[in-house]
Design a protein around this motif. Structure first.
Motif, PDB file in Angstrom:
ATOM      1  N   UNK A  26       6.341 -54.259 -83.325  1.00 34.13           N
ATOM      2  CA  UNK A  26       7.695 -54.175 -83.894  1.00 34.13           C
ATOM      3  C   UNK A  26       8.224 -52.752 -83.850  1.00 34.13           C
ATOM      4  N   UNK A  27       7.374 -51.795 -84.157  1.00 29.03           N
ATOM      5  CA  UNK A  27       7.794 -50.393 -84.142  1.00 29.03           C
ATOM      6  C   UNK A  27       8.230 -49.989 -82.736  1.00 29.03           C
ATOM      7  N   UNK A  28       7.442 -50.334 -81.733  1.00 26.51           N
ATOM      8  CA  UNK A  28       7.782 -49.986 -80.349  1.00 26.51           C
ATOM      9  C   UNK A  28       9.112 -50.611 -79.929  1.00 26.51           C
ATOM     10  N   UNK A  65      10.155 -42.890 -78.717  1.00 23.42           N
ATOM     11  CA  UNK A  65      10.396 -43.780 -77.573  1.00 23.42           C
ATOM     12  C   UNK A  65      10.472 -42.970 -76.282  1.00 23.42           C
ATOM     13  N   UNK A  66      11.186 -41.857 -76.321  1.00 25.59           N
ATOM     14  CA  UNK A  66      11.302 -41.010 -75.129  1.00 25.59           C
ATOM     15  C   UNK A  66       9.947 -40.452 -74.715  1.00 25.59           C
ATOM     16  N   UNK A  73       2.958 -44.688 -71.972  1.00 26.84           N
ATOM     17  CA  UNK A  73       2.002 -45.256 -72.917  1.00 26.84           C
ATOM     18  C   UNK A  73       1.880 -46.758 -72.665  1.00 26.84           C
ATOM     19  N   UNK A  74       0.662 -47.199 -72.375  1.00 32.58           N
ATOM     20  CA  UNK A  74       0.437 -48.583 -71.964  1.00 32.58           C
ATOM     21  C   UNK A  74       0.883 -49.599 -73.007  1.00 32.58           C
ATOM     22  N   UNK A  75       0.520 -49.397 -74.260  1.00 33.05           N
ATOM     23  CA  UNK A  75       0.878 -50.363 -75.300  1.00 33.05           C
ATOM     24  C   UNK A  75       2.391 -50.397 -75.525  1.00 33.05           C
ATOM     25  N   UNK A  76       3.035 -49.240 -75.476  1.00 35.46           N
ATOM     26  CA  UNK A  76       4.497 -49.184 -75.604  1.00 35.46           C
ATOM     27  C   UNK A  76       5.150 -49.965 -74.467  1.00 35.46           C
ATOM     28  N   UNK A  77       4.677 -49.749 -73.241  1.00 37.07           N
ATOM     29  CA  UNK A  77       5.261 -50.432 -72.085  1.00 37.07           C
ATOM     30  C   UNK A  77       5.031 -51.944 -72.148  1.00 37.07           C
TER      31      UNK A  77
END
Length: 133
Positions: A26-28, A65-66, A73-77
């Motif tokens: 959710x944060x990402x 985010x930037x 970042x793998x988990x962010x993507x």
């Protein structure tokens, strides 16, 4: 622009992104939308009102985010892949990984949680041969 706002509202409501939570997914997703809106000339106050948060939270989220996008970042993507494709017309390619190797190298529950997320997102390549040999 009106269609964009409607779509953002829909995502916020259906995914409950206003919820005060530290769950990474959710944060990402929230951070991605903060940054996307800012790139589309929304001011911090407008973004903060959409999410019912203060402007400092928005600034922090945009910065994160930037950074996460820059370092890939793998988990962010993984968490924002569909948003990248919908809003940025960008296809995100996640590097294939070796499941056996990741399991063998996992040291804690967090590592196993990442493996689970990768499995859910088809990040692992599978072959017929026994990879433990």
């Amino acid at each position: 622009m009106e269609i964009l706002i409607e779509r953002i509202h829909e995502i916020i409501e259906t995914e409950n992104l206003r919820e005060r939570t530290k769950k990474p997914t959710k944060v990402h997703r929230r951070w991605f939308i903060f940054a996307y809106l800012r790139k589309n000339n929304f001011v911090y106050r407008e973004i903060a009102e959409l999410f019912q948060m203060n402007h400092a939270t928005i600034i922090h989220g945009i910065t994160q985010a930037e950074l996460f996008e820059q370092v890939k970042d793998e988990m962010f993507l993984i968490d924002t892949k569909d948003l990248f494709e919908e809003f940025n017309n960008k296809t995100i390619k996640i590097k294939e990984r070796n499941l056996i190797k990741d399991i063998m190298e996992s040291k804690n529950l967090y590592d196993l949680t990442k493996i689970k997320k990768r499995l859910q997102n088809n990040v692992y390549k599978f072959s017929d041969k026994n990879e433990l040999d």
